[in-house]
Enzyme design. Sequence first.
Site, PDB file in Angstrom:
ATOM      1  CD  GLU A 189       5.634  24.316  41.676  1.00 31.56           C
ATOM      2  OE1 GLU A 189       6.521  24.237  42.852  1.00 31.56           O
ATOM      3  OE2 GLU A 189       5.922  24.551  40.600  1.00 31.56           O
ATOM      4  CB  CYS A 212       7.766  28.859  45.320  1.00 31.09           C
ATOM      5  SG  CYS A 212       6.128  28.661  45.517  1.00 31.09           S
TER       6      CYS A 212
END
EC number: 2.1.1.192
Length: 368
Positions: free
Chosen positions: A100, A349
């Site tokens: 990511e 996250c």
Amino acid sequence: MPKKTDTPAYKPSIYSLTRDELIAWAIEHGEKKFRASQIWDWLYKKRVQSFDEMTNISKDFIALLNENFVVNPLKQRIVQESADGTVKYLFELPDGMLIETVLMRQHYGLSVCVTTQVGCNIGCTFCASGLIKKQRDLNNGEITAQIMLVQKYFDERGQGERVSHIVVMGIGEPFDNYTNVLKFLRTVNDDNGLAIGARHITVSTSGLAHKIREFANEGVQVNLAVSLHAPNNDLRSSIMRINRSFPLEKLFAAIEYYIETTNRRVTFEYIMLNGVNDTPENAQELADLTKKIRKLSYVNLIPYNPVSEHDQYSRSPKERVEAFYDVLKKNGVNCVVRQEHGTDIDAACGQLRSNTMKRDRQKAKVGQ
């Protein structure tokens, strides 16, 4: 030339070469030093995604580049855009693994949060990043490629926006991938490349004390953040396994060494977990803990993004955050409550990656 890492064997990205390494490679293959400078300019100023776009490079040398390297090794899988302008990217690596990257719009510009590892072994009990254990380090080219693809995303919009800030706070522990992260920092800070100022770059660590000391001696003037999240050893060890190896006494000795060596401020990240670490007593402990380095430290209070796999934790109510903040301010602590970004997308996250992998596994089962 780049050292071997635990990265699988595939054609490397040219982003993995520093400028000096690119010069050495060009000379080794019969070209002059200026040829490497031309290639560097194409990569980081013109930001091409193919060697064939380098119109002032000979066809023979372009063929050699294509034989030995790719430009960008990442494939864009998913892009999520938030109403507040935050953009979350899911990239696929050449070996099929997923990472990511997040773009955040700040009042001071575009800030990109990069990932440094596939998975994480630190084992923080509240974090989505560690739901999948570390599978490998990213090489510095794969870290740099995240910045380049985010910049390409905005270049294609034609609005002249430029990535101006970087935070190394994505999936993984940066100091557990120390060599690659250091090369990445020097690449993006290079005046002849992206030229992102050192003071616009922040590296966050969970507290590897020996690496903080080493980093202090590197001469890179980037910002350092420490994921603290608790003001005493018992509590920190219960939510952050790393504290058992590097307890607060050892961690703060390293932080004091860093401050003395660099004269740079350190930011402490503190996630507010309801009923866990958010009492006024915890705030007073935190104020006492940071007292010795108060002039060169800063506390960032972070609202918790809930993670379904860690449902024992929830976000501290606003009034608890305010009471905590007030105790810190009364003690003269420089602090702020972090502005939230991307709350309407997979915000935490590691969450987008984790959710995508779950869906991929479910599809695979259905297809069997």
